[in-house]
Design a protein around this motif. Sequence first.
Motif, PDB file in Angstrom:
ATOM      1  N   GLY A 126       0.758  -1.021  -0.042  1.00 15.77           N
ATOM      2  CA  GLY A 126      -0.248   0.095  -0.038  1.00 15.77           C
ATOM      3  C   GLY A 126       0.889   1.294   0.043  1.00 15.77           C
ATOM      4  N   ALA A 147      -0.089  -1.767  -3.897  1.00 17.98           N
ATOM      5  CA  ALA A 147      -1.045  -1.979  -3.297  1.00 17.98           C
ATOM      6  C   ALA A 147      -1.898  -3.317  -3.991  1.00 17.98           C
ATOM      7  N   SER A 199       2.057   2.725  -6.851  1.00 21.82           N
ATOM      8  CA  SER A 199       1.689   1.811  -5.683  1.00 21.82           C
ATOM      9  C   SER A 199       1.837   0.412  -5.969  1.00 21.82           C
TER      10      SER A 199
END
Length: 261
Positions: free
Chosen positions: A182, A227, A225
Amino acid sequence: MTRIVDDILQTLLDRDPPGQEIHREADEYGDIIVAEHKQYRILRFDDLYEQSKMNMRSPEVPIHHYIQAMLMAISWQEEGDVLLLGLGGGSLLRALHAYNPVRRLDVVELRPRVLAVARSYFTLPDTNCVNYHIDDAERYLRQAQGRGYGVIFSDLYSAFSMSPLQGTEAFLERCRDALCDGGWLVLNYLEMPHDQTLLYHALYRVFTDVFFCETGSGNVVIYASRATNAYRLKALRTQAMRLSRDGVAEVGHLARYLTRL
């Protein structure tokens, strides 16, 4: 047409005359120049281009639009330590520290004299929460694998150009491996990587979500990112607007231009 006008106005606002030189020295990499114009103090590595600018009346408020754009990422990930690759005059560092004075910040700067000049002239935070490292960014990242940074900011520039390191897949991989799940990598880049460029494909091989913001002053800020759950563009824009409400940076005009790559 509105965007073109906005870009021109932002570029004009970003730049001041060279100002009165108050300090000059040189190291093995080139000149380090400090100048003043009105209430602004400016760091340059040549006689033309600004590397950093500080309003001496409010040192924590970022002036350049690319710094404001980079700051948007702290509204998306407020957990974990932060790594800054490249110090300059410390504009990003001062803003980050003002936003959260207890968040740990690791700052990597290649040039010892740049750090010394920034400490003398640009009001760097002096606290146990900020750790300064004189090191090469690539070497530091090799030692930081698994570190779990919440955000990594990369702003690696010489007097005339961006460090080519920032555009390599190996660099992106090392940044990814130093982030938490994340976490965000934020790059100050010279141009928008179109889908035919090597950087575009490298970004999507290494990260799961990639966004960008054109700042209007010639730079593009890239946000990547790792994530596992995809981010929604509207939510990111809304979160970034909090920085304006909190008085950290006026990013409203920039958040509108945040776009998925």
